[in-house]
Design an enzyme around this catalytic site. Structure first.
Site, PDB file in Angstrom:
ATOM      1  N   GLU A   1     -16.151   6.813   6.540  1.00 35.86           N
ATOM      2  CA  GLU A   1     -15.298   6.129   7.511  1.00 35.86           C
ATOM      3  C   GLU A   1     -15.126   7.041   8.720  1.00 35.86           C
ATOM      4  O   GLU A   1     -15.737   8.101   8.800  1.00 35.86           O
ATOM      5  CB  GLU A   1     -13.946   5.775   6.889  1.00 35.86           C
ATOM      6  CG  GLU A   1     -13.165   6.970   6.371  1.00 35.86           C
ATOM      7  CD  GLU A   1     -11.801   6.612   5.781  1.00 35.86           C
ATOM      8  OE1 GLU A   1     -11.308   5.494   6.007  1.00 35.86           O
ATOM      9  OE2 GLU A   1     -11.227   7.480   5.096  1.00 35.86           O
TER      10      GLU A   1
ATOM     11  N   LYS B   1      -2.478   7.113   1.181  1.00 32.88           N
ATOM     12  CA  LYS B   1      -2.226   7.361   2.606  1.00 32.88           C
ATOM     13  C   LYS B   1      -1.100   8.386   2.688  1.00 32.88           C
ATOM     14  O   LYS B   1       0.079   8.041   2.835  1.00 32.88           O
ATOM     15  CB  LYS B   1      -1.875   6.039   3.296  1.00 32.88           C
ATOM     16  CG  LYS B   1      -2.221   6.043   4.757  1.00 32.88           C
ATOM     17  CD  LYS B   1      -2.254   4.660   5.310  1.00 32.88           C
ATOM     18  CE  LYS B   1      -2.040   4.669   6.795  1.00 32.88           C
ATOM     19  NZ  LYS B   1      -2.945   5.538   7.543  1.00 32.88           N
TER      20      LYS B   1
ATOM     21  N   ARG C   1       0.839  -1.207   0.000  1.00 26.12           N
ATOM     22  CA  ARG C   1       0.000   0.000   0.000  1.00 26.12           C
ATOM     23  C   ARG C   1       0.871   1.254   0.000  1.00 26.12           C
ATOM     24  O   ARG C   1       0.528   2.250  -0.655  1.00 26.12           O
ATOM     25  CB  ARG C   1      -0.967  -0.008   1.196  1.00 26.12           C
ATOM     26  CG  ARG C   1      -2.013   1.095   1.129  1.00 26.12           C
ATOM     27  CD  ARG C   1      -3.119   0.928   2.145  1.00 26.12           C
ATOM     28  NE  ARG C   1      -2.641   1.094   3.515  1.00 26.12           N
ATOM     29  CZ  ARG C   1      -3.400   0.923   4.598  1.00 26.12           C
ATOM     30  NH1 ARG C   1      -4.676   0.582   4.460  1.00 26.12           N
ATOM     31  NH2 ARG C   1      -2.895   1.086   5.803  1.00 26.12           N
TER      32      ARG C   1
HETATM   33  N1  PMP Z   1      -9.132   5.018   7.332  1.00 25.57           N
HETATM   34  C1  PMP Z   1      -8.170   5.929   7.551  1.00 25.57           C
HETATM   35  C2  PMP Z   1      -8.393   7.324   7.135  1.00 25.57           C
HETATM   36  C3  PMP Z   1      -6.965   5.545   8.166  1.00 25.57           C
HETATM   37  O1  PMP Z   1      -6.005   6.443   8.377  1.00 25.57           O
HETATM   38  C4  PMP Z   1      -6.820   4.204   8.591  1.00 25.57           C
HETATM   39  C5  PMP Z   1      -5.603   3.786   9.359  1.00 25.57           C
HETATM   40  N2  PMP Z   1      -4.460   3.759   8.635  1.00 25.57           N
HETATM   41  C6  PMP Z   1      -7.843   3.284   8.324  1.00 25.57           C
HETATM   42  C7  PMP Z   1      -8.992   3.732   7.704  1.00 25.57           C
HETATM   43  C8  PMP Z   1      -7.710   1.844   8.702  1.00 25.57           C
HETATM   44  O2  PMP Z   1      -6.788   1.206   7.850  1.00 25.57           O
HETATM   45  P1  PMP Z   1      -5.886   0.009   8.319  1.00 25.57           P
HETATM   46  O3  PMP Z   1      -6.788  -1.047   8.824  1.00 25.57           O
HETATM   47  O4  PMP Z   1      -5.180  -0.402   7.073  1.00 25.57           O
HETATM   48  O5  PMP Z   1      -4.980   0.524   9.367  1.00 25.57           O
END
Ligand code: PMP
Length: 288
Positions: A182, A149, A50
């Site tokens: 989210e 990200k 990622r």
């Molecule tokens: N949404 C956002 C905006 C995030 O920053 C994260 C954490 N990195 C997640 C969802 C959850 O993703 P992950 O399970 O890959 O940590």
């Protein structure tokens, strides 16, 4: 504590980046948060993939191969003797001048911090979170894909501030059209009639690695899982709601905007998936 910076390990006090680094000046860079459980780095490949995917989109060339990133992460953990940890892996555009032009940044900056993290107190995993919908909408994918990200987290920080201003630890973020996207650092799920539902990522959510793992665990238990466009109405009427994220893991939500979810206690499906997830984190991963 040792910090990896551009190929070398430094004491925490000496791990410094320039004030001309575009990661700092413009949030121009990408990152990952990764967990280590009992000496196993959880979903390291997925996180590294990622990171490279985010970098590709912003046209940032990571100066390491993905195997070299894996090796650097392991080296940093070993230098700190950590078996349970939170890893912050960051690649910035590097040092440039005061203009935006990324071509002026000749060498990306790569650093890795390994530390401990406790996002929420243990009691909230037993009792559940109370969250609020905030006025700040999730970035529109047409401006900056929520899949990237990036170091630009102000959209999420604005939402977090608004949640805190309203006495809540976490914010529910809607997209421009008013659909559930989210939370500030977590994906959201709801349970209705025994089935698991989550918003499709194209509505403005990061494609979470924890979320993907939880979906896999649910399918193993023959819990039906599907993506659904949902509104606050749907969440208010859910039997259960929970959040997933690398830092938060799986955490129940028992109140949204003052409405009690289900019977106000973490639900049965949530508790099963929380336990399955905890078990899963100790089963496999890249050895430190
Ligand atoms: N949404 C956002 C905006 C995030 O920053 C994260 C954490 N990195 C997640 C969802 C959850 O993703 P992950 O399970 O890959 O940590």
């Amino acid at each position: 504590m040792k910090v990896y910076l551009n190929g070398k390990l430094y004491d925490k006090e000496d791990a410094k980046v320039s004030v001309f680094d575009h990661g700092l000046l413009y949030g121009d860079g990408v990152f990952e948060g990764i967990r280590v459980y009992s000496g196993l780095i959880f979903k390291l490949r997925e996180h590294v993939d990622r990171l490279f995917a985010s970098a590709r989109v912003i046209m940032l060339t990571i100066p390491l191969t993905s195997q070299q990133v894996v090796d650097a992460v392991r080296m940093t953990l070993r230098a700190n003797g950590l078996k349970d940890a939170y890893i912050r892996l960051v690649v910035t555009r590097g040092v440039g001048d005061l203009g935006l032009d990324p071509r002026k940044c000749k060498q990306p900056t790569t650093f890795i911090i390994t530390d401990r993290i406790v996002l929420y107190p243990e009691v909230l995993y037993r009792q559940g979170l109370s969250i609020v919908t905030v006025p700040t909408r999730r970035n529109i994918p047409e401006a900056l894909s929520p899949q990237v990200k990036s170091l630009n987290y102000l959209n999420n920080i604005m939402a977090k501030i608004e949640a805190i201003n309203n006495g809540s630890e976490e914010a529910l973020m809607l997209n421009q059209a008013g659909y559930v996207a989210e939370c500030t650092g977590d994906n959201i799920f709801m349970v209705r009639d025994g089935a698991l539902l989550t918003p499709p990522n194209h509505l403005g959510a990061l494609c979470g690695i924890t979320a993907a793992c939880v979906v896999e665990l649910a399918r193993k238990r023959r819990i039906p899982v599907s993506e659904a466009v949902m509104t606050r109405y749907d969440l208010f009427n859910a039997d259960e709601v929970f959040l997933t994220g690398t830092a938060a893991e799986v955490i129940p939500v028992v109140k949204i905007d003052g409405r009690t979810i289900g019977d106000g206690k973490p639900g049965r499906v949530t508790k099963v998936l929380m336990a399955d997830f905890r078990k899963r984190t100790t089963l496999d991963g890249v050895r430190v």
